[in-house]
Enzyme design. Structure first.
Site, PDB file in Angstrom:
ATOM      1  N   PHE A  71      46.400  56.121  14.283  1.00 51.76           N
ATOM      2  CA  PHE A  71      45.787  56.304  12.702  1.00 51.76           C
ATOM      3  C   PHE A  71      45.979  57.655  12.183  1.00 51.76           C
ATOM      4  O   PHE A  71      45.861  57.670  10.969  1.00 51.76           O
ATOM      5  CB  PHE A  71      44.080  56.436  12.997  1.00 51.76           C
ATOM      6  CG  PHE A  71      43.485  57.676  13.569  1.00 51.76           C
ATOM      7  CD1 PHE A  71      43.646  58.045  14.642  1.00 51.76           C
ATOM      8  CD2 PHE A  71      42.993  58.475  12.485  1.00 51.76           C
ATOM      9  CE1 PHE A  71      42.955  59.407  15.129  1.00 51.76           C
ATOM     10  CE2 PHE A  71      42.477  59.547  12.968  1.00 51.76           C
ATOM     11  CZ  PHE A  71      42.344  60.164  14.170  1.00 51.76           C
ATOM     12  N   LYS A  72      46.695  58.572  12.999  1.00 51.21           N
ATOM     13  CA  LYS A  72      47.252  59.827  12.422  1.00 51.21           C
ATOM     14  C   LYS A  72      48.074  59.671  11.386  1.00 51.21           C
ATOM     15  O   LYS A  72      48.484  60.524  10.367  1.00 51.21           O
ATOM     16  CB  LYS A  72      47.849  60.694  13.622  1.00 51.21           C
ATOM     17  CG  LYS A  72      46.704  61.364  14.489  1.00 51.21           C
ATOM     18  CD  LYS A  72      46.946  62.124  15.258  1.00 51.21           C
ATOM     19  CE  LYS A  72      46.074  62.906  16.156  1.00 51.21           C
ATOM     20  NZ  LYS A  72      45.492  61.852  17.108  1.00 51.21           N
TER      21      LYS A  72
END
Ligand code: PLP
Length: 479
Positions: free
Chosen positions: A120-121
């Site tokens: 998700f970064k």
């Protein structure tokens, strides 16, 4: 919108100034002067917006020193189907962050890990890459980003900055300690502005070198050293967007509420949820999920925040949550102590000296429930069992971090008001953590089509002893 430090420094910079810096001059973290309130009319207007347009609406509340047309363009280039493979291969190209129901209307996975590096970064880092390039080009400046990674952050930063003008990345990783897939992700990048340094040591050795180089003020200024770590406010702001998006995807009217469960490490992701809630998003609960490193869960149960020594940190099967202290937590405590910088500075005097603080006997702890955050933790056995159960019942493979979220969510689901959907943040794809998937299911996770063969590509990495001067010399020759 002006920004200020959680520890009370007098400066009031704007967004573009804090974008390129790290900590505030007094060691505090930057926050916007207020969390802009979102009206019901705005929520109604935003409900059906494509992701990039929603991102523009929300970010323009926090970023007032970039012209609207430019910011709109940056959002459009960041949140595009070219970058998010799910939108590319899925049935709806506008869905950058799809919601996948496990139990329709009740329990869902918010699919945040369809970006280039499968974690998700990317959601925040891709925006950062475009913002950096935009601001540096305008100012005629360059920056050399220095960081240390144990896996997800380094690859997300490199994929966000690759090929960008005015930016170079020097990323330190522990030699031989990352998974083969993670190594291939970083070291196979052929872009000329990306430099991988594998340090013969542990992650902490790499981290110590970054700290040593960054604390040499003269070197830092001469070589324009910057960072993209998780305390960067722009990353938080980018993450606020998907809480709104998830809410709209899970509900049919703005009278409804929703709950989120967030696998947590440095308290960045869940802090963005807190910001969304403060802005007026109808969030019934934020559920903080930890692994064996339960530093934050302990605080929400007892009022005691006791960061651990790096040597006390457990190495777990959800490694991106293996933290000894939570670098964004200071921002939350700032809100909890009535936004009083002197109180925060006093508490972090203890923390920065290697100590702890205890709020259990204060009115702050009594009021903690108003913030809507509850916590839970999982073990390795819990995560394996959850991966198996979700696969058996729903035919879906999840990674160990997401499994931690699903496990903790299942314990809290019954406490939610009726009809409140619970969304678990899917923070990584199983392909990144093949060993654990194999242990749980006896088979390998699927590798997305465009990443098959990644491990066979030629790799480019400089192996070095954990020596500050050697790293400095390497950077000085290339920055
Ligand atoms: C970084 C990361 C986390 C932790 O997120 P924080 O914002 O640090 O709380 C959880 N899961 C994965 C897969 C990550 O990469």
């Amino acid at each position: 919108m002006k920004y200020f430090s959680t520890r009370g420094h007098a400066a009031r910079p704007e967004f573009c100034d804090i974008l390129l810096g790290g900590l505030a001059p007094d060691g505090g973290l930057y926050l916007p002067e207020s969390f802009p309130a979102v009206s019901r009319a705005e929520l109604d207007a935003w409900r059906h917006l494509p992701y990039a347009d929603l991102a523009f609406e929300i970010l323009s509340k926090f970023i007032t020193d970039i012209p609207a047309d430019d910011l709109r363009d940056i959002c459009a280039r960041t949140y595009t189907a070219n970058i998010y493979r799910h939108a590319r291969t899925g049935d709806d190209p506008t869905r950058i962050v799809p919601l996948r129901w496990l139990e329709p209307g009740k329990l869902g996975l918010l699919a945040l890990s369809n970006g280039p590096t499968l974690a998700f970064k990317d959601m925040a880092m891709q925006l950062l890459g475009n913002l950096f390039e935009y601001v540096l080009t305008k100012r005629g400046e360059t920056i050399n980003i220095l960081g240390a990674t144990s896996g997800d952050t380094g690859s997300a930063a490199e994929y966000a900055m690759r090929g960008k003008s005015h930016v170079k990345v020097f990323m330190l990783s522990p030699h031989g300690k990352m998974s083969a897939f993670q190594r291939a992700q970083m070291y196979s990048l052929a872009d000329e502005n990306i430099f991988n340094i594998a340090v013969t040591g542990m992650f902490d050795d790499a981290q110590d070198i970054v700290k040593a180089v960054s604390s040499d003020a003269a070197f830092k200024a001469r070589h324009r050293i910057g960072a993209v770590n998780s305390i960067n406010w722009a990353r938080i702001a980018a993450q606020v967007v998907y809480y709104f998006h998830g809410y709209f995807a899970a509900t049919s009217s703005n009278a409804q509420q929703v709950a989120f469960c967030v696998p947590t490490g440095n308290f960045g992701n869940i802090f963005a949820g807190h910001v969304a809630r403060c802005m007026g998003l109808p969030v019934a609960r934020l559920i903080l999920a930890t692994n064996e490193n339960d530093v934050l869960g302990e605080f929400f149960r007892t009022g005691v925040y006791r960061p651990r020594k790096a040597s006390e940190t457990h190495v777990t099967s959800s490694p991106s949550m293996d933290i000894s202290k939570a670098s964004n937590f200071e921002r939350f405590i700032f809100d909890l102590v009535d936004r009083n910088p002197a109180t925060v500075a006093g508490l972090w005097k203890e923390v920065d000296a290697g100590g702890a603080f205890d709020l259990s006997d204060t009115p702050f702890f009594t009021r903690l429930p108003e913030f809507g955050i509850v916590s839970g933790t999982s073990t390795h056995a819990d995560r394996l069992a959850t991966i198996r159960e979700v696969h058996a019942r729903h035919g879906v493979m999840i990674d160990p971090h997401t499994a931690d979220g699903v496990k903790v969510a299942s314990r809290h689901a019954a406490d939610l008001p009726d009809g409140v959907p619970l969304l678990v943040m899917e923070t990584a794809q199983p392909a990144k953590f093949a060993d654990t998937l194999r242990e749980a299911l006896g088979r390998d996770p699927e590798i997305p089509a465009d990443l098959q063969g990644l491990e066979a590509l030629p790799q480019r990495v400089e192996v070095m002893p954990p020596d500050v001067d050697a790293v400095k010399a390497f950077i000085a020759a290339r920055a």
